[in-house]
Design an enzyme around this catalytic site. Structure first.
Site, PDB file in Angstrom:
ATOM      1  N   SER A 144      39.979  33.215  36.179  1.00  0.00           N
ATOM      2  CA  SER A 144      40.032  33.587  34.764  1.00  0.00           C
ATOM      3  C   SER A 144      40.286  32.335  33.939  1.00  0.00           C
ATOM      4  CB  SER A 144      41.160  34.585  34.518  1.00  0.00           C
ATOM      5  OG  SER A 144      41.385  34.768  33.130  1.00  0.00           O
ATOM      6  N   TYR A 159      50.106  36.185  35.669  1.00  0.00           N
ATOM      7  CA  TYR A 159      48.657  36.158  35.814  1.00  0.00           C
ATOM      8  C   TYR A 159      48.103  34.748  35.618  1.00  0.00           C
ATOM      9  CZ  TYR A 159      43.788  37.584  35.237  1.00  0.00           C
ATOM     10  OH  TYR A 159      42.429  37.737  35.381  1.00  0.00           O
TER      11      TYR A 159
END
Length: 235
Positions: A144, A159
């Site tokens: 990501s 994350y």
């Protein structure tokens, strides 16, 4: 694009981006091992997808945090398929928008690192002997842009820190496996409307297509890259 049928393993594939990557791979005539922590969920997803694709989809129990289970699955794939051509490390947890780095539950961070980083590492090691048998071996890390140091600031701490570590793992493995012709690349699928991403993102088919760019790299393609839709993302 490689046209002969391939053996593809996708982790975290019973829903979301992983499920769509499995569908797109199987639609091209490949054999796909659709990995899920819950075998029943994986088998159900495989049954639902099978009628619409040319290739074969098999649901398998694949928990990237369980080294014994990974070893058992790799042994099974050795017998049933004989090799792995593509490993898509998609399994991930904790898009933790509810906390910050200064007010954080470190147990959540540990869980994210265990799955998002060490899980991908363990899965790669488990299937590496089978990847080395492939004429066109590929490892794809579903990462990501949240893990990009170039743009990182305040954000979901577990994350984005775990995705930054996954990007570092991508570069490290790519360097080690270059001599074995294994292309290892990280991909950002973009903000996708899934259970993890939430509503409002791009269609899951578009996110999966970004992953497929790395799946379909030619033998002389790059390794150790970070891309979205085939275009570089800053590390």
């Amino acid at each position: 694009m490689i046209t002969e049928p391939r053996i593809v393993v996708v982790t975290g594939a019973n829903r979301g981006i992983g499920r769509e990557v499995a569908r797109q791979c199987a639609s091209r005539g490949n054999t796909v091992l659709l990995g899920a922590r819950d075998l029943a969920a994986g088998e159900r997803a495989a049954r639902e997808l099978q009628p619409s694709v040319r290739g074969r989809i098999r649901g398998v129990r694949l928990d990237v945090t369980d080294t014994a289970a990974l070893a058992a699955l790799a042994a099974d794939v050795d017998v049933t398929e004989g090799r792995v051509d593509v490993l898509v490390n998609n399994a991930a947890v904790h898009y933790d928008t509810w906390q910050s780095a200064v007010d954080v539950d470190l147990a959540v961070v540990r869980e994210a690192i265990e799955t998002n980083v060490l899980g991908s590492w363990q899965a790669t090691l488990a299937f590496l002997p089978l990847l080395r048998r492939s004429a066109h071996p590929r490892v794809v890390m579903v990462s990501s842009e949240a893990g990009s140091l170039a743009s990182m600031g305040a954000g979901p701490p577990a994350y984005q820190v775990s995705k930054a570590a996954l990007n570092a793992l991508t570069r490290t493995l790519a360097g080690n496996l270059r001599r074995d012709r294994v292309l290892v690349n990280a991909v950002c699928p973009g903000w996708v409307a899934t259970d993890m991403g939430g509503p409002g993102g791009r269609d899951v088919a578009d996110g999966a297509a970004s992953v497929m760019h790395a799946v379909d790299l030619p033998d002389d393609g790059p390794t150790g890259t970070f891309t979205r839709d085939g275009r570089p993302v800053p590390w």
